[in-house]
Design a protein around this motif. Sequence first.
Motif, PDB file in Angstrom:
ATOM      1  N   HIS A  17       0.825  -1.207   0.000  1.00  0.00           N
ATOM      2  CA  HIS A  17       0.000   0.000   0.000  1.00  0.00           C
ATOM      3  C   HIS A  17       0.868   1.269   0.000  1.00  0.00           C
ATOM      4  O   HIS A  17       0.365   2.345  -0.236  1.00  0.00           O
ATOM      5  CB  HIS A  17      -0.894   0.002   1.249  1.00  0.00           C
ATOM      6  CG  HIS A  17      -0.101  -0.095   2.525  1.00  0.00           C
ATOM      7  ND1 HIS A  17       0.521  -1.248   2.927  1.00  0.00           N
ATOM      8  CD2 HIS A  17       0.196   0.843   3.458  1.00  0.00           C
ATOM      9  CE1 HIS A  17       1.148  -1.023   4.070  1.00  0.00           C
ATOM     10  NE2 HIS A  17       0.983   0.232   4.410  1.00  0.00           N
ATOM     11  N   ARG A  18       2.174   1.140   0.276  1.00  0.00           N
ATOM     12  CA  ARG A  18       3.058   2.312   0.399  1.00  0.00           C
ATOM     13  C   ARG A  18       4.147   2.221  -0.671  1.00  0.00           C
ATOM     14  O   ARG A  18       5.329   2.209  -0.359  1.00  0.00           O
ATOM     15  CB  ARG A  18       3.676   2.309   1.811  1.00  0.00           C
ATOM     16  CG  ARG A  18       4.264   3.643   2.252  1.00  0.00           C
ATOM     17  CD  ARG A  18       4.902   3.551   3.635  1.00  0.00           C
ATOM     18  NE  ARG A  18       3.975   3.293   4.705  1.00  0.00           N
ATOM     19  CZ  ARG A  18       3.080   4.176   5.186  1.00  0.00           C
ATOM     20  NH1 ARG A  18       3.035   5.385   4.720  1.00  0.00           N
ATOM     21  NH2 ARG A  18       2.256   3.816   6.162  1.00  0.00           N
ATOM     22  N   LEU A  46      -2.429  -6.671   3.498  1.00  0.00           N
ATOM     23  CA  LEU A  46      -1.150  -6.872   4.200  1.00  0.00           C
ATOM     24  C   LEU A  46      -0.605  -8.279   4.041  1.00  0.00           C
ATOM     25  O   LEU A  46      -1.305  -9.254   4.308  1.00  0.00           O
ATOM     26  CB  LEU A  46      -1.314  -6.606   5.689  1.00  0.00           C
ATOM     27  CG  LEU A  46      -1.447  -5.164   6.131  1.00  0.00           C
ATOM     28  CD1 LEU A  46      -1.164  -5.045   7.610  1.00  0.00           C
ATOM     29  CD2 LEU A  46      -0.588  -4.247   5.326  1.00  0.00           C
ATOM     30  N   ASP A  85       6.634  -4.067   8.731  1.00  0.00           N
ATOM     31  CA  ASP A  85       6.727  -4.924   9.925  1.00  0.00           C
ATOM     32  C   ASP A  85       5.352  -5.467  10.318  1.00  0.00           C
ATOM     33  O   ASP A  85       5.243  -6.593  10.804  1.00  0.00           O
ATOM     34  CB  ASP A  85       7.366  -4.172  11.101  1.00  0.00           C
ATOM     35  CG  ASP A  85       6.751  -2.802  11.325  1.00  0.00           C
ATOM     36  OD1 ASP A  85       6.956  -1.906  10.480  1.00  0.00           O
ATOM     37  OD2 ASP A  85       6.049  -2.625  12.338  1.00  0.00           O
ATOM     38  N   GLU A 136       1.781 -11.394   9.341  1.00  0.00           N
ATOM     39  CA  GLU A 136       0.690 -12.179   8.745  1.00  0.00           C
ATOM     40  C   GLU A 136       1.161 -13.630   8.571  1.00  0.00           C
ATOM     41  O   GLU A 136       2.295 -13.871   8.121  1.00  0.00           O
ATOM     42  CB  GLU A 136       0.301 -11.603   7.369  1.00  0.00           C
ATOM     43  CG  GLU A 136      -0.323 -10.224   7.432  1.00  0.00           C
ATOM     44  CD  GLU A 136      -1.763 -10.248   7.977  1.00  0.00           C
ATOM     45  OE1 GLU A 136      -2.406 -11.305   7.910  1.00  0.00           O
ATOM     46  OE2 GLU A 136      -2.222  -9.205   8.473  1.00  0.00           O
ATOM     47  N   TRP A 183       5.853   0.700  13.160  1.00  0.00           N
ATOM     48  CA  TRP A 183       4.453   1.011  13.407  1.00  0.00           C
ATOM     49  C   TRP A 183       3.565   0.263  12.426  1.00  0.00           C
ATOM     50  O   TRP A 183       3.911   0.117  11.251  1.00  0.00           O
ATOM     51  CB  TRP A 183       4.175   2.521  13.240  1.00  0.00           C
ATOM     52  CG  TRP A 183       4.789   3.324  14.323  1.00  0.00           C
ATOM     53  CD1 TRP A 183       6.045   3.863  14.331  1.00  0.00           C
ATOM     54  CD2 TRP A 183       4.207   3.649  15.591  1.00  0.00           C
ATOM     55  NE1 TRP A 183       6.280   4.522  15.512  1.00  0.00           N
ATOM     56  CE2 TRP A 183       5.157   4.403  16.302  1.00  0.00           C
ATOM     57  CE3 TRP A 183       2.971   3.399  16.184  1.00  0.00           C
ATOM     58  CZ2 TRP A 183       4.918   4.900  17.583  1.00  0.00           C
ATOM     59  CZ3 TRP A 183       2.723   3.889  17.455  1.00  0.00           C
ATOM     60  CH2 TRP A 183       3.702   4.631  18.138  1.00  0.00           C
ATOM     61  N   ARG A 193       9.398   6.306   9.070  1.00  0.00           N
ATOM     62  CA  ARG A 193       8.442   7.023   8.220  1.00  0.00           C
ATOM     63  C   ARG A 193       8.213   8.380   8.864  1.00  0.00           C
ATOM     64  O   ARG A 193       7.969   8.452  10.063  1.00  0.00           O
ATOM     65  CB  ARG A 193       7.169   6.166   8.153  1.00  0.00           C
ATOM     66  CG  ARG A 193       5.900   6.863   7.886  1.00  0.00           C
ATOM     67  CD  ARG A 193       4.816   5.856   7.507  1.00  0.00           C
ATOM     68  NE  ARG A 193       4.369   4.972   8.592  1.00  0.00           N
ATOM     69  CZ  ARG A 193       3.613   5.343   9.619  1.00  0.00           C
ATOM     70  NH1 ARG A 193       3.261   6.592   9.752  1.00  0.00           N
ATOM     71  NH2 ARG A 193       3.232   4.476  10.523  1.00  0.00           N
ATOM     72  N   HIS A 232       0.296   7.608   9.171  1.00  0.00           N
ATOM     73  CA  HIS A 232       0.110   6.389   8.384  1.00  0.00           C
ATOM     74  C   HIS A 232      -0.395   6.660   6.964  1.00  0.00           C
ATOM     75  O   HIS A 232       0.177   6.180   5.996  1.00  0.00           O
ATOM     76  CB  HIS A 232      -0.861   5.455   9.133  1.00  0.00           C
ATOM     77  CG  HIS A 232      -1.223   4.260   8.336  1.00  0.00           C
ATOM     78  ND1 HIS A 232      -0.314   3.249   8.090  1.00  0.00           N
ATOM     79  CD2 HIS A 232      -2.367   3.914   7.692  1.00  0.00           C
ATOM     80  CE1 HIS A 232      -0.898   2.325   7.351  1.00  0.00           C
ATOM     81  NE2 HIS A 232      -2.136   2.708   7.091  1.00  0.00           N
TER      82      HIS A 232
END
Length: 323
Positions: free
Chosen positions: A68-69, A119, A148, A153, A179, A243, A247
């Motif tokens: 997602h990032r 994730l 992280d 998962e 985070w 970061r 978020h």
Amino acid sequence: MAYLKKDMIDFHKAYSHMLRLRVAQEELVKHYLNKKVFSMVHFYIGQEAVATGVCDALKVDDQVMGTHRSHGHYLAKGGSFRMLAAELFGRVTGSAHGKGGSMHQVDRSVNFTGSSPLLGSAVPIATGVAFAQKYLGKPGVVAVFYGDGASEEGVVYETYNLAALRKVPILFVLENNQWSINSPIKNRRSQGYNLEKIATGLGVKYEHADGNDYEDVYTKTVKLVGSIRKGGGPAVLECLVYRHMAHSTPLMEEKHRTGDVLEERLKKDPLKKLKIKIVMSGVLEKKLAKEEENLRQKICTDIAWALEQPYPSKEELYTNVYN
Ligand SMILES: Cc1ncc(C[n+]2csc(CCOP(=O)(O)OP(=O)(O)O)c2C)c(N)n1
């Protein structure tokens, strides 16, 4: 893509590469705040040394997958900023034809195979891609980025096992920014939790890198990828990184981030660190400032281009989808 001059890293080029990611995102922040971006956005500011350090150590034919990032991962793999911006603005010339948004970057022309915001899900998918490469006798490795939070998962542990069993040519790049939204790592992991022991216990090599340090990330990637290419099996590169922003919004301050204050994060900024190194080696600060100004101008021109692009037509709803 590699910036090695014989055995030397060209730090100035590496800095320019990292700066492209930073300036691109800083300018995108403005348009996010102007409500030009349709999707949710997770900015990558502060983590640039990981994407560039890893991607610079890969070959053009190697593949990358992300999360997602993933703005930084896509740009670092040689992705087009115009296509990234157009995608965020929902335009048809975007990397996913304006249908994916920030969290679904994909551009096979630069071997950015895709990204998935579920994730951990990119980890088994990328391992399948890497296994297919090996099965078909094709050269090349795959690098997959994940955080992280994602690393906790269950499917990730299963994938480590299969990847080691089949000696899959994959590099797992774990970006540990400590985070998962607003849960710090210490609230999520049992006492004695040791991911390195888990992964190595499953037969996967493990290395730690300072994710704020381009050189550390780059040299460790070169080493691990060298071993993976020779059939040595998969490896994890865990990069400790910070970061800068919240978020999923461009806020710099977050109340819950006590003990991890912005000031501390900024002190570790990977760009500042590399800038000091190249200035010490004789590159003039004035020259760097001019380069940054030119880069920002180019990024703004690309954004203006993206904002003029058309939205997808209704027919686009039926392309590139399974039915
Ligand atoms: C399976 C699943 N559960 C929950 C979410 C919601 N979610 C999105 S991002 C995120 C935190 C991710 O943390 P991390 O993997 O460390 O990456 P970071 O955002 O820190 O880069 C969560 C919980 C999700 N996308 N997928």
